[in-house]
Scaffold this active site. Structure first.
Site, PDB file in Angstrom:
ATOM      1  N   GLY A   1       0.818  -1.206   0.000  1.00  0.00           N
ATOM      2  CA  GLY A   1       0.000   0.000   0.000  1.00  0.00           C
ATOM      3  C   GLY A   1       0.851   1.255   0.000  1.00  0.00           C
ATOM      4  O   GLY A   1       2.083   1.200  -0.105  1.00  0.00           O
ATOM      5  N   ILE A   2       0.195   2.376   0.094  1.00  0.00           N
ATOM      6  CA  ILE A   2       0.895   3.646   0.148  1.00  0.00           C
ATOM      7  C   ILE A   2       1.312   3.939   1.581  1.00  0.00           C
ATOM      8  O   ILE A   2       0.941   3.252   2.503  1.00  0.00           O
ATOM      9  CB  ILE A   2      -0.005   4.792  -0.369  1.00  0.00           C
ATOM     10  N   GLY A   3       2.108   4.965   1.731  1.00  0.00           N
ATOM     11  CA  GLY A   3       2.481   5.397   3.074  1.00  0.00           C
ATOM     12  C   GLY A   3       3.902   4.994   3.407  1.00  0.00           C
ATOM     13  O   GLY A   3       4.525   4.173   2.745  1.00  0.00           O
TER      14      GLY A   3
ATOM     15  N   ASN B   1      -8.360   8.949   4.325  1.00  0.00           N
ATOM     16  CA  ASN B   1      -8.237   8.940   2.870  1.00  0.00           C
ATOM     17  C   ASN B   1      -9.344   8.122   2.207  1.00  0.00           C
ATOM     18  O   ASN B   1     -10.054   8.611   1.331  1.00  0.00           O
ATOM     19  CB  ASN B   1      -6.880   8.349   2.460  1.00  0.00           C
TER      20      ASN B   1
ATOM     21  N   VAL C   1       5.182   3.347   5.928  1.00  0.00           N
ATOM     22  CA  VAL C   1       5.474   2.002   6.420  1.00  0.00           C
ATOM     23  C   VAL C   1       5.644   1.040   5.248  1.00  0.00           C
ATOM     24  O   VAL C   1       6.625   0.285   5.171  1.00  0.00           O
ATOM     25  CB  VAL C   1       4.367   1.502   7.369  1.00  0.00           C
TER      26      VAL C   1
ATOM     27  N   GLU D   1      -0.818  -1.928  -6.826  1.00  0.00           N
ATOM     28  CA  GLU D   1      -1.579  -0.799  -7.372  1.00  0.00           C
ATOM     29  C   GLU D   1      -0.654   0.318  -7.814  1.00  0.00           C
ATOM     30  O   GLU D   1      -0.706   0.809  -8.922  1.00  0.00           O
ATOM     31  CB  GLU D   1      -2.472  -0.203  -6.283  1.00  0.00           C
TER      32      GLU D   1
ATOM     33  N   LYS E   1       0.812   9.887  17.466  1.00  0.00           N
ATOM     34  CA  LYS E   1       0.807  11.175  18.185  1.00  0.00           C
ATOM     35  C   LYS E   1       1.609  11.048  19.488  1.00  0.00           C
ATOM     36  O   LYS E   1       1.026  11.105  20.588  1.00  0.00           O
ATOM     37  CB  LYS E   1      -0.621  11.642  18.490  1.00  0.00           C
TER      38      LYS E   1
ATOM     39  N   GLY F   1      -7.420   0.333  -2.276  1.00  0.00           N
ATOM     40  CA  GLY F   1      -7.449  -1.045  -2.763  1.00  0.00           C
ATOM     41  C   GLY F   1      -7.164  -2.056  -1.674  1.00  0.00           C
ATOM     42  O   GLY F   1      -7.066  -3.251  -1.948  1.00  0.00           O
TER      43      GLY F   1
HETATM   44  C1  LIG Z   1      -3.804   4.193   7.027  1.00  0.00           C
HETATM   45  C2  LIG Z   1      -2.999   5.342   6.389  1.00  0.00           C
HETATM   46  C3  LIG Z   1      -3.731   6.639   6.602  1.00  0.00           C
HETATM   47  C4  LIG Z   1      -1.619   5.383   7.064  1.00  0.00           C
HETATM   48  O1  LIG Z   1      -0.795   6.283   6.402  1.00  0.00           O
HETATM   49  P1  LIG Z   1       0.795   6.413   6.703  1.00  0.00           P
HETATM   50  O2  LIG Z   1       1.265   7.599   6.010  1.00  0.00           O
HETATM   51  O3  LIG Z   1       1.436   5.115   6.411  1.00  0.00           O
HETATM   52  O4  LIG Z   1       0.832   6.476   8.283  1.00  0.00           O
HETATM   53  P2  LIG Z   1       1.117   7.594   9.371  1.00  0.00           P
HETATM   54  O5  LIG Z   1       1.643   6.806  10.519  1.00  0.00           O
HETATM   55  O6  LIG Z   1       1.903   8.712   8.837  1.00  0.00           O
HETATM   56  O7  LIG Z   1      -0.349   8.088   9.755  1.00  0.00           O
HETATM   57  C5  LIG Z   1      -1.030   9.076   9.072  1.00  0.00           C
HETATM   58  C6  LIG Z   1      -1.685  10.004  10.081  1.00  0.00           C
HETATM   59  O8  LIG Z   1      -2.661   9.268  10.864  1.00  0.00           O
HETATM   60  C7  LIG Z   1      -2.374   9.448  12.246  1.00  0.00           C
HETATM   61  N1  LIG Z   1      -2.769   8.223  12.940  1.00  0.00           N
HETATM   62  C8  LIG Z   1      -2.147   7.028  12.883  1.00  0.00           C
HETATM   63  N2  LIG Z   1      -2.812   6.147  13.627  1.00  0.00           N
HETATM   64  C9  LIG Z   1      -3.873   6.791  14.151  1.00  0.00           C
HETATM   65  C10 LIG Z   1      -4.942   6.379  15.004  1.00  0.00           C
HETATM   66  N3  LIG Z   1      -5.039   5.129  15.430  1.00  0.00           N
HETATM   67  N4  LIG Z   1      -5.876   7.297  15.348  1.00  0.00           N
HETATM   68  C11 LIG Z   1      -5.782   8.560  14.900  1.00  0.00           C
HETATM   69  N5  LIG Z   1      -4.799   8.983  14.077  1.00  0.00           N
HETATM   70  C12 LIG Z   1      -3.857   8.102  13.720  1.00  0.00           C
HETATM   71  C13 LIG Z   1      -0.895   9.720  12.305  1.00  0.00           C
HETATM   72  O9  LIG Z   1      -0.560  10.354  13.512  1.00  0.00           O
HETATM   73  C14 LIG Z   1      -0.705  10.602  11.106  1.00  0.00           C
HETATM   74  O10 LIG Z   1      -1.197  11.861  11.424  1.00  0.00           O
HETATM   75  P3  LIG Z   1      -0.476  13.178  10.835  1.00  0.00           P
HETATM   76  O11 LIG Z   1      -0.703  13.094   9.345  1.00  0.00           O
HETATM   77  O12 LIG Z   1      -1.245  14.264  11.512  1.00  0.00           O
HETATM   78  O13 LIG Z   1       0.945  13.033  11.241  1.00  0.00           O
HETATM   79  C15 LIG Z   1      -2.807   5.085   4.859  1.00  0.00           C
HETATM   80  O14 LIG Z   1      -2.003   3.962   4.657  1.00  0.00           O
HETATM   81  C16 LIG Z   1      -4.132   4.872   4.144  1.00  0.00           C
HETATM   82  O15 LIG Z   1      -4.814   5.812   3.790  1.00  0.00           O
HETATM   83  N6  LIG Z   1      -4.541   3.613   3.938  1.00  0.00           N
HETATM   84  C17 LIG Z   1      -5.824   3.266   3.382  1.00  0.00           C
HETATM   85  C18 LIG Z   1      -5.761   3.057   1.912  1.00  0.00           C
HETATM   86  C19 LIG Z   1      -4.899   1.910   1.542  1.00  0.00           C
HETATM   87  O16 LIG Z   1      -4.556   1.060   2.359  1.00  0.00           O
HETATM   88  N7  LIG Z   1      -4.524   1.796   0.318  1.00  0.00           N
HETATM   89  C20 LIG Z   1      -3.710   0.640  -0.038  1.00  0.00           C
HETATM   90  C21 LIG Z   1      -3.441   0.537  -1.382  1.00  0.00           C
HETATM   91  S1  LIG Z   1      -3.051   2.115  -2.106  1.00  0.00           S
END
Ligand SMILES: CC(C)(COP(=O)(O)OP(=O)(O)OC[C@H]1O[C@@H](n2cnc3c(N)ncnc32)[C@H](O)[C@@H]1OP(=O)(O)O)[C@@H](O)C(=O)NCCC(=O)NCCS
Ligand SMILES: CC(C)(COP(=O)(O)OP(=O)(O)OC[C@H]1O[C@@H](n2cnc3c(N)ncnc32)[C@H](O)[C@@H]1OP(=O)(O)O)[C@@H](O)C(=O)NCCC(=O)NCCS
Lengths: 501, 501
Positions: free
Chosen positions: A263-265, A378, A267, A288, A402, A382
């Protein structure tokens, strides 16, 4: 001016400006646009539409492949130009508008949008805006850095506007593999049997009568902003690499594993980067989004080829990759997202799916979208297409967010995107919980032991023990306490030191 | 004695009694058994195993196709013979043991068990018990009233015990269509393009060296107990028939619709019965369980053919159907459940999936399994396989249960089996909520207006309005109140008159 990129020359007369194109839209129209994770999106026309909406109000439905770049979603939201948005977005301004209820948002499995449209389970598309780098002799278009839903939009929209993007080198031609299963009740199987099977054509056919405008642009894709691996994401990557090594040692997998999806991000990016220095070889990818790390893996020789729906990379990588794209062309395939994310292909190839969770619960349910159960981040993207049908469904997250005010493992997730059935493995920087073959109460203990941050471990154990003792069941829960960590976060700004009953 | 049903005669020497067979099991073994919704299950050996366990304690893992008949699951639970059970059950005694935590239970998508086994994501099967009506010349077996996971069990188990059931007429031979996609990384597509495509063989191959015993039985399947349609289920059926009529009138569907899937239970049965007196014609079925109503539809000429994984009917129907099975044989197909429930086929054929919910919430999430979030009812069964990949995913439920003490529409479901993305339509006896193309807040209003029982409508509207006003978001919720209806049920015996803040 447009560098011989309109090979069906009678179409040249359809060239208009973005501003003229913007005037073709009417209030309440259903608009579709190319674009998948900021790649290959409409850069000129949608922006011009936002400008127009500021002075001449209108509201449309907008569907895309996935997220748009250029701040377009934000501009459209600010211009109050959208009534409904689907199936994915990542824009902070749009996000705010959605969460205020100002823009309706349908969060959709990315593999499904085209199917819903083809099934007439969604209103007809009035106008589709499709980015292309070339209009071929037969009037078909060569897409740019993504395919997304463009082939379905082209087939189903009443009218089409082409954004001809001169900044994308023509060497990209040949990377796209356009295939459609056809319509009910005579749909065909998708004949992909290997991640690099080529099954279709290199361009998207368009009925020329539908084309109402061609807009010439030079704007490049918004670059991906990818955070470098840090201690936590590197730890997660290492846990996963260790796990794969053990699976190979046991004979469950070979050194080339099975095709990877990530996925994206940050991690997911760290995990892929982790493979560069591993013992695995002849890896393949059926995913994707092809990110920086994908190209690192291709360059290192670890990765044989990669299939996706978009190339979404940082500026440096973009410049480097497209300076000599022929180097990659026979190892990269871009597919329509109903093919890249097709359940049948994911199941058939046996994908190893790695996606990111916002929060997981003790039984292994995953929330990837709704902060505290209500606020859209977001979208599911996928992740569900892959998690449900994969050979192994892995979810990664840091154990806390956080600082450590939020535990990303909670008693009960406040929104479920992926139910326990679709989650085989959960990894945090603390460790890896292998949930295969475990019943819910067993899953809970493994997740508590391996994944929960020490700061929250005792409270979690207490919740689980009391739920088993006091309530029982297949998935013991104390319903009135299940969200107490979330309500404590809301009231005190932290999940820590929840007062326990 | 066994009526020339062992055509590979050298296998005759393997005939043993059920009691002898029961002695072949050891503590901690992984045991697999044929059987899908009470059809084609092990009737002699598992019961003998339960008897043995009473005097000679042992605990095994037991996996099946789906539920067993004969009270077998209850007997095994009472004998304390099971450590782990998967992937489905419907037995009241077993249910109690699961909910006490005495038996671990893995609730699984029915289409997935075979995939997990073939992927080595589950421990190896030591012994499989497979009901058959005939052992053919080549040593392959002809199953009886279900296929379930038997073909995969036969391929993967170390040892096999055959239960040769003389009560099943040999005229059933030819109804089974056994096909396997093969193993990773060279799995094949499933070449089904119509509900009645025949793609495999009529028998299940077994390596004869694996066979450790053949047990002769005469016991018939436990009959299905199907409640007759009542006012509520008839109203649900009528809402659905009305909906399909409108879809045909709009040109979205033809009079033969698309292939139907219907879950178990009285509501699903009432819906199918509703088709008998409708204007639809040349219907087809691609489902799991073929019930009484399926055969009524075949008899009426409304249904051209039906594909499933089992025939589970009441005693009268059983007697009638098998007195002259040739009448049905070319219109009925029984498939392995990883084929009947395969995502790729469900998506390709465009199934109309009708499944039953225990409870739904205002955003369209569905709980089909866990009463009040904790206590297992039966299991998710195949509902997720179908709901996720169907052309239309419909969930039916009465608006209230236990008199009207329980509202089956709640603010937030206490367990999620099917997330909002996988639910297109919800029907109660009050009305039909067509959720296609709606964002969550829009879905909520339609569900409140159409589906909620009047007794609960005002409270639900109040919850939703306050959640929007006070909390906002994509799916507004007041987390500390989201389960208040469930906790009120627990504390007062009713969800009614919840004290609102
Ligand atoms: C889940 C998702 C948001 C994580 O994104 P990431 O960039 O890897 O992870 P981060 O740890 O930077 O988290 C993003 C934000 O969520 C916040 N966050 C993480 N866990 C949290 C929780 N349990 N509750 C509230 N906020 C949370 C982080 O603090 C961060 O906030 P910031 O932007 O204010 O710093 C992202 O992977 C996503 O949108 N996934 C759904 C879509 C997907 O899986 N697509 C896959 C194929 S493209
Ligand atoms: C959901 C399911 C249990 C409903 O079964 P059904 O026979 O159609 O429905 P009923 O209305 O008789 O409900 C069954 C019981 O649940 C109770 N119930 C219904 N809604 C309830 C709710 N929201 N909370 C608590 N109990 C509820 C009923 O009162 C009834 O109890 P009883 O047995 O004590 O009378 C059943 O369809 C199922 O197990 N589904 C999951 C598997 C599946 O969908 N398979 C599909 C392919 S086979």
């Amino acid at each position: 001016m447009y560098e011989n990129r309109i090979r069906k020359t009678e179409l040249e007369q359809l060239i208009i400006t973005a501003e003229e194109a913007a005037m073709l839209f009417k209030d309440k129209m259903v608009v579709a646009s190319s674009g998948f994770t900021k790649a290959g999106d409409s850069k000129a026309v949608l922006m011009a539409l936002a400008e127009r909406a500021k002075i001449d109000p209108l509201k449309v439905t907008l569907m895309t492949g996935a997220s748009l770049g250029q701040g377009t979603d934000g501009a459209l939201a600010e211009a109050d130009a959208l009534s409904l948005r689907l199936p994915f977005q990542v824009d902070p301004i749009m996000r705010k508008a959605i969460n205020k209820g100002e823009v309706f948002f349908i969060d959709q499995h990315l593999g499904e949008t085209a199917n819903l449209l083809r099934a007439n389970n969604f209103p007809k598309i009035d106008i589709a805006i499709l980015e292309a780098c070339l209009i071929a002799e037969d009037g078909s278009i060569i897409p740019t850095t993504s395919v997304g839903n463009s082939a379905s939009f082209a087939a189903l929209a009443e009218k089409v506007i082409i954004e001809l993007n001169l900044s994308v080198p023509l060497s990209i031609r040949g990377v796209h593999d356009i295939f459609s299963t056809g319509e009910y009740p005579t749909r065909r199987a998708i004949p992909i049997t290997k991640a690099n099977s080529v099954i279709g054509t290199d361009s998207i056919a368009i009925n020329p009568d539908k084309i109402v405008g061609i807009v010439i642009t030079q704007k490049t894709d918004s670059p991906a902003e990818i955070e470098a691996p840090d201690a936590a994401t590197t730890a997660i990557a290492n846990h996963l690499i260790g796990f794969f090594n053990r699976e190979v040692a046991k004979g469950n997998l070979t050194k080339s594993l099975l095709p990877l999806q990530a996925g994206i991000g940050k991690v997911a990016n760290a995990v892929l980067t982790g493979f560069t220095h591993s013992d695995f070889e002849d890896l393949t990818m059926y995913s994707e989004v092809l990110q920086d790390s994908t190209f690192d893996l291709l360059d290192s020789g670890k990765l044989l080829f990669a299939s996706g729906s978009s190339i979404t990379v940082s500026q440096d990588y973009y410049d480097r990759i497209f300076a000599d794209f022929d180097k990659y062309k026979d190892r990269v395939i871009l597919r329509p997202q109903d093919i890249s994310n097709a359940a049948e292909v994911i199941r058939r190839l046996g994908i190893i799916a790695i996606n990111t969770a916002l929060e997981c619960d003790i039984y292994g349910n995953v929330n990837s979208t709704h902060v505290s159960g209500t606020h859209m981040m977001n979208g599911i993207g996928g992740s569900g297409d892959f998690a449900r049908n994969s050979y192994l469904s892995i979810f990664v997250t840091t154990s806390v967010a956080k600082g450590d005010k939020i535990s990303c493992i909670v008693p009960m997730v406040s929104h479920v995107d992926h139910c326990e059935h679709d989650v085989d493995i959960i990894v945090t920087e603390r460790g890896l919980a292998d949930l295969r073959g475990l019943a819910p109460r067993q899953r809970a203990q493994v997740i508590i032991d391996k994944c929960v941050h020490p700061e929250y471990q005792e409270e979690m154990q207490s919740y689980f023990d009391r739920a088993c003792a006091e309530r029982g069941g297949q998935t013991p829960h104390i319903l009135e306490e299940a969200f107490s960590w979330h309500t404590s976060l809301r009231e005190t700004g932290s999940m820590k030191k929840t007062v326990m009953v």
